[in-house]
Scaffold this motif. Sequence first.
Motif, PDB file in Angstrom:
ATOM      1  N   ALA A  31     -19.153  -9.239 -20.623  1.00  0.00           N
ATOM      2  CA  ALA A  31     -19.224  -9.083 -22.083  1.00  0.00           C
ATOM      3  C   ALA A  31     -18.295 -10.087 -22.760  1.00  0.00           C
ATOM      4  CB  ALA A  31     -18.864  -7.657 -22.480  1.00  0.00           C
ATOM      5  N   ALA A  32     -17.108 -10.249 -22.209  1.00  0.00           N
ATOM      6  CA  ALA A  32     -16.158 -11.208 -22.780  1.00  0.00           C
ATOM      7  C   ALA A  32     -16.638 -12.646 -22.568  1.00  0.00           C
ATOM      8  CB  ALA A  32     -14.780 -11.017 -22.149  1.00  0.00           C
ATOM      9  N   ARG A  33     -17.101 -12.940 -21.382  1.00  0.00           N
ATOM     10  CA  ARG A  33     -17.532 -14.312 -21.057  1.00  0.00           C
ATOM     11  C   ARG A  33     -18.686 -14.779 -21.930  1.00  0.00           C
ATOM     12  NH1 ARG A  33     -20.230 -16.199 -15.388  1.00  0.00           N
ATOM     13  NH2 ARG A  33     -20.905 -18.235 -16.100  1.00  0.00           N
ATOM     14  N   PHE A  34     -19.671 -13.881 -22.138  1.00  0.00           N
ATOM     15  CA  PHE A  34     -20.853 -14.252 -22.907  1.00  0.00           C
ATOM     16  C   PHE A  34     -20.785 -13.799 -24.362  1.00  0.00           C
ATOM     17  CE2 PHE A  34     -22.599 -14.039 -18.499  1.00  0.00           C
ATOM     18  CZ  PHE A  34     -22.808 -15.394 -18.366  1.00  0.00           C
ATOM     19  N   ARG A  35     -19.639 -13.251 -24.764  1.00  0.00           N
ATOM     20  CA  ARG A  35     -19.423 -12.805 -26.153  1.00  0.00           C
ATOM     21  C   ARG A  35     -20.490 -11.815 -26.601  1.00  0.00           C
ATOM     22  NH1 ARG A  35     -17.753 -18.705 -28.404  1.00  0.00           N
ATOM     23  NH2 ARG A  35     -15.749 -18.791 -27.346  1.00  0.00           N
ATOM     24  N   ILE A  36     -20.722 -10.816 -25.798  1.00  0.00           N
ATOM     25  CA  ILE A  36     -21.704  -9.787 -26.120  1.00  0.00           C
ATOM     26  C   ILE A  36     -21.008  -8.695 -26.913  1.00  0.00           C
ATOM     27  CG2 ILE A  36     -23.264  -8.051 -25.163  1.00  0.00           C
ATOM     28  CD1 ILE A  36     -23.575  -9.975 -22.749  1.00  0.00           C
ATOM     29  N   LEU A  37     -21.488  -8.473 -28.131  1.00  0.00           N
ATOM     30  CA  LEU A  37     -20.858  -7.511 -29.026  1.00  0.00           C
ATOM     31  C   LEU A  37     -21.696  -6.267 -29.250  1.00  0.00           C
ATOM     32  CD1 LEU A  37     -19.515 -10.056 -31.678  1.00  0.00           C
ATOM     33  CD2 LEU A  37     -18.290  -9.050 -29.739  1.00  0.00           C
ATOM     34  N   THR A  38     -22.946  -6.296 -28.848  1.00  0.00           N
ATOM     35  CA  THR A  38     -23.830  -5.153 -29.069  1.00  0.00           C
ATOM     36  C   THR A  38     -24.773  -4.999 -27.887  1.00  0.00           C
ATOM     37  OG1 THR A  38     -25.360  -4.134 -30.649  1.00  0.00           O
ATOM     38  CG2 THR A  38     -25.581  -6.495 -30.322  1.00  0.00           C
ATOM     39  N   THR A  39     -25.214  -3.767 -27.669  1.00  0.00           N
ATOM     40  CA  THR A  39     -26.235  -3.523 -26.650  1.00  0.00           C
ATOM     41  C   THR A  39     -27.410  -2.829 -27.309  1.00  0.00           C
ATOM     42  OG1 THR A  39     -25.197  -1.423 -26.001  1.00  0.00           O
ATOM     43  CG2 THR A  39     -24.616  -3.381 -24.722  1.00  0.00           C
ATOM     44  N   PRO A  40     -28.614  -3.122 -26.875  1.00  0.00           N
ATOM     45  CA  PRO A  40     -28.918  -4.069 -25.816  1.00  0.00           C
ATOM     46  C   PRO A  40     -28.794  -5.512 -26.296  1.00  0.00           C
ATOM     47  CG  PRO A  40     -30.953  -3.215 -26.727  1.00  0.00           C
ATOM     48  CD  PRO A  40     -29.830  -2.478 -27.407  1.00  0.00           C
ATOM     49  N   THR A  41     -28.408  -6.376 -25.382  1.00  0.00           N
ATOM     50  CA  THR A  41     -28.485  -7.821 -25.570  1.00  0.00           C
ATOM     51  C   THR A  41     -29.324  -8.338 -24.416  1.00  0.00           C
ATOM     52  OG1 THR A  41     -26.383  -8.053 -26.724  1.00  0.00           O
ATOM     53  CG2 THR A  41     -27.186  -9.988 -25.531  1.00  0.00           C
ATOM     54  N   VAL A  42     -30.264  -9.207 -24.726  1.00  0.00           N
ATOM     55  CA  VAL A  42     -31.197  -9.724 -23.725  1.00  0.00           C
ATOM     56  C   VAL A  42     -31.082 -11.245 -23.675  1.00  0.00           C
ATOM     57  CG1 VAL A  42     -33.634  -9.941 -23.075  1.00  0.00           C
ATOM     58  CG2 VAL A  42     -32.781  -7.789 -24.039  1.00  0.00           C
ATOM     59  N   PHE A  43     -30.909 -11.762 -22.459  1.00  0.00           N
ATOM     60  CA  PHE A  43     -30.920 -13.206 -22.221  1.00  0.00           C
ATOM     61  C   PHE A  43     -32.198 -13.556 -21.486  1.00  0.00           C
ATOM     62  CE2 PHE A  43     -26.024 -13.984 -21.679  1.00  0.00           C
ATOM     63  CZ  PHE A  43     -25.825 -13.708 -23.017  1.00  0.00           C
ATOM     64  N   VAL A  44     -32.781 -14.692 -21.845  1.00  0.00           N
ATOM     65  CA  VAL A  44     -33.845 -15.297 -21.062  1.00  0.00           C
ATOM     66  C   VAL A  44     -33.197 -16.525 -20.415  1.00  0.00           C
ATOM     67  CG1 VAL A  44     -36.124 -16.365 -21.086  1.00  0.00           C
ATOM     68  CG2 VAL A  44     -35.616 -14.484 -22.664  1.00  0.00           C
ATOM     69  N   VAL A  45     -33.046 -16.474 -19.096  1.00  0.00           N
ATOM     70  CA  VAL A  45     -32.352 -17.521 -18.349  1.00  0.00           C
ATOM     71  C   VAL A  45     -33.382 -18.335 -17.572  1.00  0.00           C
ATOM     72  CG1 VAL A  45     -30.584 -17.975 -16.605  1.00  0.00           C
ATOM     73  CG2 VAL A  45     -30.344 -16.003 -18.133  1.00  0.00           C
ATOM     74  N   ASP A  46     -33.310 -19.649 -17.693  1.00  0.00           N
ATOM     75  CA  ASP A  46     -34.271 -20.476 -16.963  1.00  0.00           C
ATOM     76  C   ASP A  46     -33.874 -20.584 -15.491  1.00  0.00           C
ATOM     77  OD1 ASP A  46     -32.350 -22.494 -16.677  1.00  0.00           O
ATOM     78  OD2 ASP A  46     -33.293 -23.861 -18.086  1.00  0.00           O
ATOM     79  N   ARG A  47     -34.686 -21.269 -14.712  1.00  0.00           N
ATOM     80  CA  ARG A  47     -34.471 -21.323 -13.261  1.00  0.00           C
ATOM     81  C   ARG A  47     -33.209 -22.087 -12.867  1.00  0.00           C
ATOM     82  NH1 ARG A  47     -38.798 -25.744 -11.175  1.00  0.00           N
ATOM     83  NH2 ARG A  47     -38.510 -27.164 -12.920  1.00  0.00           N
ATOM     84  N   ARG A  48     -32.671 -22.892 -13.799  1.00  0.00           N
ATOM     85  CA  ARG A  48     -31.437 -23.630 -13.529  1.00  0.00           C
ATOM     86  C   ARG A  48     -30.192 -22.844 -13.929  1.00  0.00           C
ATOM     87  NH1 ARG A  48     -32.135 -28.078 -17.300  1.00  0.00           N
ATOM     88  NH2 ARG A  48     -33.421 -26.514 -18.266  1.00  0.00           N
ATOM     89  N   GLY A  49     -30.374 -21.694 -14.595  1.00  0.00           N
ATOM     90  CA  GLY A  49     -29.245 -20.877 -15.012  1.00  0.00           C
ATOM     91  C   GLY A  49     -28.804 -21.111 -16.440  1.00  0.00           C
ATOM     92  N   VAL A  50     -29.599 -21.830 -17.214  1.00  0.00           N
ATOM     93  CA  VAL A  50     -29.282 -22.076 -18.621  1.00  0.00           C
ATOM     94  C   VAL A  50     -29.883 -20.954 -19.462  1.00  0.00           C
ATOM     95  CG1 VAL A  50     -29.601 -23.666 -20.563  1.00  0.00           C
ATOM     96  CG2 VAL A  50     -29.216 -24.564 -18.260  1.00  0.00           C
ATOM     97  N   ILE A  51     -29.093 -20.412 -20.376  1.00  0.00           N
ATOM     98  CA  ILE A  51     -29.598 -19.361 -21.265  1.00  0.00           C
ATOM     99  C   ILE A  51     -30.526 -20.017 -22.277  1.00  0.00           C
ATOM    100  CG2 ILE A  51     -28.996 -17.584 -22.942  1.00  0.00           C
ATOM    101  CD1 ILE A  51     -26.239 -17.419 -21.509  1.00  0.00           C
ATOM    102  N   ALA A  52     -31.820 -19.763 -22.129  1.00  0.00           N
ATOM    103  CA  ALA A  52     -32.821 -20.366 -23.009  1.00  0.00           C
ATOM    104  C   ALA A  52     -32.926 -19.614 -24.322  1.00  0.00           C
ATOM    105  CB  ALA A  52     -34.179 -20.393 -22.313  1.00  0.00           C
ATOM    106  N   ALA A  53     -32.669 -18.304 -24.299  1.00  0.00           N
ATOM    107  CA  ALA A  53     -32.747 -17.490 -25.510  1.00  0.00           C
ATOM    108  C   ALA A  53     -31.840 -16.285 -25.346  1.00  0.00           C
ATOM    109  CB  ALA A  53     -34.182 -17.037 -25.764  1.00  0.00           C
ATOM    110  N   SER A  54     -31.348 -15.805 -26.484  1.00  0.00           N
ATOM    111  CA  SER A  54     -30.481 -14.634 -26.506  1.00  0.00           C
ATOM    112  C   SER A  54     -30.899 -13.758 -27.681  1.00  0.00           C
ATOM    113  CB  SER A  54     -29.032 -15.081 -26.662  1.00  0.00           C
ATOM    114  OG  SER A  54     -28.200 -13.981 -26.868  1.00  0.00           O
ATOM    115  N   PHE A  55     -31.032 -12.466 -27.436  1.00  0.00           N
ATOM    116  CA  PHE A  55     -31.418 -11.522 -28.474  1.00  0.00           C
ATOM    117  C   PHE A  55     -30.426 -10.369 -28.484  1.00  0.00           C
ATOM    118  CE2 PHE A  55     -35.239 -13.484 -26.793  1.00  0.00           C
ATOM    119  CZ  PHE A  55     -35.911 -13.905 -27.938  1.00  0.00           C
ATOM    120  N   ALA A  56     -29.890 -10.041 -29.640  1.00  0.00           N
ATOM    121  CA  ALA A  56     -29.006  -8.888 -29.778  1.00  0.00           C
ATOM    122  C   ALA A  56     -29.782  -7.786 -30.487  1.00  0.00           C
ATOM    123  CB  ALA A  56     -27.766  -9.245 -30.580  1.00  0.00           C
ATOM    124  N   GLY A  57     -29.754  -6.596 -29.929  1.00  0.00           N
ATOM    125  CA  GLY A  57     -30.487  -5.484 -30.513  1.00  0.00           C
ATOM    126  C   GLY A  57     -31.822  -5.308 -29.820  1.00  0.00           C
TER     127      GLY A  57
END
Length: 166
Positions: free
Chosen positions: A97-123
């Motif tokens: 939570a601290a590393r990715f600065r997640i302040l609310t749940t649910p938070t959803v990441f779409v991570v590509d095959r290389r490990g890059v966060i392609a999209a982030s959704f809070a709520g």
Amino acid sequence: MEPIVAAAVVAALVAVAVVVGFVGRALSGRKQRRRRADVTASDLGLDALAEVATIVQFSTEYCARCPGVRRALNGVVAGEPGVVLTEIDLTHRPELAARFRILTTPTVFVVDRRGVIAASFAGAVSAASVRTEIAALREPRSATPTSPASAMQGSSPRRHSDVIVH
């Protein structure tokens, strides 16, 4: 304090609370901008990231919206070859939570095959929004021909939706 002044203060506080509530609700589930951050499979408790996308749902034990989002994401993963869903309980992984600065749940990441966060959704995110992001990850690869062996590897979705990483 005069009753009229007290009533005015209460009315002003209620108005501010209503405005904040409407703004928060309007922003919930929308794609957010994130600073570049890489995710490794070991961060998620997985052996490897998925071929196309790894969907990561961050939740907590008492998150009211998380079960509904989980069901929607399970539906997305079921129809998307090469996509994996995993859930991380931030109650047990506060460092993420601290590393990715997640302040609310649910938070959803779409991570590509290389490990890059392609999209982030809070709520509460919609299945359509996640499908759009998955399609965008597939797009650059559609121009390159795939071998029959690689096509077979992505033919069945792998689900890790019941995995809670502690």
